[in-house]
Design a protein around this motif. Sequence first.
Motif, PDB file in Angstrom:
ATOM      1  N   VAL A  45       3.917  -3.253   8.691  1.00  0.00           N
ATOM      2  CA  VAL A  45       4.402  -2.906   9.863  1.00  0.00           C
ATOM      3  C   VAL A  45       3.821  -1.789  10.284  1.00  0.00           C
ATOM      4  O   VAL A  45       3.329  -0.641   9.866  1.00  0.00           O
ATOM      5  CB  VAL A  45       6.050  -2.437   9.903  1.00  0.00           C
ATOM      6  N   LYS A  46       3.140  -1.894  11.599  1.00  0.00           N
ATOM      7  CA  LYS A  46       2.059  -1.111  12.122  1.00  0.00           C
ATOM      8  C   LYS A  46       2.451  -0.690  13.604  1.00  0.00           C
ATOM      9  O   LYS A  46       2.891  -1.505  14.080  1.00  0.00           O
ATOM     10  CB  LYS A  46       0.603  -1.650  11.963  1.00  0.00           C
ATOM     11  N   CYS A  47       2.280   0.561  13.547  1.00  0.00           N
ATOM     12  CA  CYS A  47       2.143   1.264  15.228  1.00  0.00           C
ATOM     13  C   CYS A  47       1.239   0.620  15.925  1.00  0.00           C
ATOM     14  O   CYS A  47       0.091   0.528  15.505  1.00  0.00           O
ATOM     15  CB  CYS A  47       2.111   2.678  15.195  1.00  0.00           C
ATOM     16  N   GLN A  48       1.495  -0.076  17.041  1.00  0.00           N
ATOM     17  CA  GLN A  48       0.495  -0.710  17.827  1.00  0.00           C
ATOM     18  C   GLN A  48      -0.275   0.263  18.909  1.00  0.00           C
ATOM     19  O   GLN A  48      -1.098   0.129  19.525  1.00  0.00           O
ATOM     20  CB  GLN A  48       1.256  -1.794  18.773  1.00  0.00           C
ATOM     21  N   ASN A  49       0.329   1.420  18.671  1.00  0.00           N
ATOM     22  CA  ASN A  49      -0.367   2.805  19.507  1.00  0.00           C
ATOM     23  C   ASN A  49      -1.307   3.476  18.966  1.00  0.00           C
ATOM     24  O   ASN A  49      -2.512   3.552  19.376  1.00  0.00           O
ATOM     25  CB  ASN A  49       0.770   3.481  19.974  1.00  0.00           C
ATOM     26  N   CYS A  50      -1.021   3.760  17.597  1.00  0.00           N
ATOM     27  CA  CYS A  50      -1.825   4.638  17.002  1.00  0.00           C
ATOM     28  C   CYS A  50      -2.398   3.972  15.697  1.00  0.00           C
ATOM     29  O   CYS A  50      -3.215   4.288  14.855  1.00  0.00           O
ATOM     30  CB  CYS A  50      -1.258   6.023  16.586  1.00  0.00           C
ATOM     31  N   LEU A  51      -1.994   2.733  15.355  1.00  0.00           N
ATOM     32  CA  LEU A  51      -2.180   1.888  14.091  1.00  0.00           C
ATOM     33  C   LEU A  51      -1.700   2.671  12.802  1.00  0.00           C
ATOM     34  O   LEU A  51      -2.395   2.440  11.615  1.00  0.00           O
ATOM     35  CB  LEU A  51      -3.908   1.646  13.787  1.00  0.00           C
ATOM     36  N   HIS A  52      -0.842   3.456  12.896  1.00  0.00           N
ATOM     37  CA  HIS A  52      -0.213   4.021  11.546  1.00  0.00           C
ATOM     38  C   HIS A  52       0.547   3.055  10.781  1.00  0.00           C
ATOM     39  O   HIS A  52       1.221   2.220  11.499  1.00  0.00           O
ATOM     40  CB  HIS A  52       0.732   5.271  11.949  1.00  0.00           C
ATOM     41  N   SER A  53       0.199   3.024   9.517  1.00  0.00           N
ATOM     42  CA  SER A  53       1.106   1.862   8.755  1.00  0.00           C
ATOM     43  C   SER A  53       2.266   2.372   8.307  1.00  0.00           C
ATOM     44  O   SER A  53       2.522   3.466   7.691  1.00  0.00           O
ATOM     45  CB  SER A  53       0.325   1.601   7.571  1.00  0.00           C
ATOM     46  N   VAL A  54       3.425   1.876   8.849  1.00  0.00           N
ATOM     47  CA  VAL A  54       4.775   2.317   8.542  1.00  0.00           C
ATOM     48  C   VAL A  54       5.222   1.719   7.147  1.00  0.00           C
ATOM     49  O   VAL A  54       5.767   2.233   6.436  1.00  0.00           O
ATOM     50  CB  VAL A  54       5.710   2.169   9.847  1.00  0.00           C
ATOM     51  N   GLU A  55       4.951   0.215   6.986  1.00  0.00           N
ATOM     52  CA  GLU A  55       5.279  -0.297   5.970  1.00  0.00           C
ATOM     53  C   GLU A  55       4.182  -1.158   5.349  1.00  0.00           C
ATOM     54  O   GLU A  55       3.484  -1.451   6.247  1.00  0.00           O
ATOM     55  CB  GLU A  55       6.618  -1.333   6.323  1.00  0.00           C
ATOM     56  N   ARG A  56       3.923  -1.411   4.152  1.00  0.00           N
ATOM     57  CA  ARG A  56       2.935  -1.941   3.649  1.00  0.00           C
ATOM     58  C   ARG A  56       3.489  -2.583   2.221  1.00  0.00           C
ATOM     59  O   ARG A  56       3.838  -2.155   1.237  1.00  0.00           O
ATOM     60  CB  ARG A  56       1.713  -1.165   3.228  1.00  0.00           C
ATOM     61  N   GLU A  57       3.453  -3.938   2.187  1.00  0.00           N
ATOM     62  CA  GLU A  57       3.907  -4.408   0.977  1.00  0.00           C
ATOM     63  C   GLU A  57       2.919  -5.781   0.684  1.00  0.00           C
ATOM     64  O   GLU A  57       2.274  -6.462   1.567  1.00  0.00           O
ATOM     65  CB  GLU A  57       5.383  -5.043   0.984  1.00  0.00           C
ATOM     66  N   ARG A  58       2.672  -6.016  -0.703  1.00  0.00           N
ATOM     67  CA  ARG A  58       1.760  -7.092  -1.026  1.00  0.00           C
ATOM     68  C   ARG A  58       2.190  -8.665  -0.404  1.00  0.00           C
ATOM     69  O   ARG A  58       3.563  -8.668  -0.629  1.00  0.00           O
ATOM     70  CB  ARG A  58       1.985  -7.211  -2.654  1.00  0.00           C
ATOM     71  N   ALA A  59       1.532  -9.263   0.156  1.00  0.00           N
ATOM     72  CA  ALA A  59       1.694 -10.543   0.499  1.00  0.00           C
ATOM     73  C   ALA A  59       1.280 -11.684  -0.550  1.00  0.00           C
ATOM     74  O   ALA A  59       0.614 -11.431  -1.392  1.00  0.00           O
ATOM     75  CB  ALA A  59       1.179 -10.872   1.906  1.00  0.00           C
ATOM     76  N   PRO A  60       1.749 -12.886  -0.464  1.00  0.00           N
ATOM     77  CA  PRO A  60       1.307 -14.103  -1.121  1.00  0.00           C
ATOM     78  C   PRO A  60      -0.517 -13.828  -0.997  1.00  0.00           C
ATOM     79  O   PRO A  60      -1.135 -13.566  -0.179  1.00  0.00           O
ATOM     80  CB  PRO A  60       1.614 -15.249  -0.459  1.00  0.00           C
ATOM     81  N   ARG A  61      -1.039 -14.300  -2.021  1.00  0.00           N
ATOM     82  CA  ARG A  61      -2.465 -14.230  -2.050  1.00  0.00           C
ATOM     83  C   ARG A  61      -3.312 -14.796  -1.128  1.00  0.00           C
ATOM     84  O   ARG A  61      -4.447 -14.316  -0.930  1.00  0.00           O
ATOM     85  CB  ARG A  61      -2.923 -14.734  -3.444  1.00  0.00           C
ATOM     86  N   LEU A  62      -2.639 -15.670  -0.421  1.00  0.00           N
ATOM     87  CA  LEU A  62      -3.445 -16.405   0.871  1.00  0.00           C
ATOM     88  C   LEU A  62      -2.762 -15.655   2.252  1.00  0.00           C
ATOM     89  O   LEU A  62      -3.043 -16.398   3.297  1.00  0.00           O
ATOM     90  CB  LEU A  62      -3.715 -17.852   0.824  1.00  0.00           C
ATOM     91  N   GLY A  63      -1.969 -14.807   2.088  1.00  0.00           N
ATOM     92  CA  GLY A  63      -1.501 -14.353   3.363  1.00  0.00           C
ATOM     93  C   GLY A  63      -0.469 -15.301   3.827  1.00  0.00           C
ATOM     94  O   GLY A  63       0.321 -15.860   3.538  1.00  0.00           O
TER      95      GLY A  63
END
Length: 76
Positions: A45-63
């Motif tokens: 989950v990223k801010c579309q204004n400053c690109l700050h990452s609010v959340e970051r979780e591992r995704a499946p290996r092929l996204g």
Amino acid sequence: MTRQRTTSPALTLQREPVAGLCPACASASLSRYPVNSEGGWFNTVKCQNCLHSVERERAPRLGPIQLISDTIKDAV
Ligand SMILES: [Zn+2]
């Protein structure tokens, strides 16, 4: 990244809007989408204004690409 001239519309990933405020710039334009980084795919989950990452979780290996073998692993 440099901007390139294209002859057809660029492919875009669907970005899912997320309710909330960016802790860095207080913007309300948060979006959830998969990104590919040095560690592989992450759902972020990223801010579309400053690109700050609010959340970051591992995704499946092929996204965003889901393998059939990955979808049936619970049945094994
Ligand atoms: Zn922000």
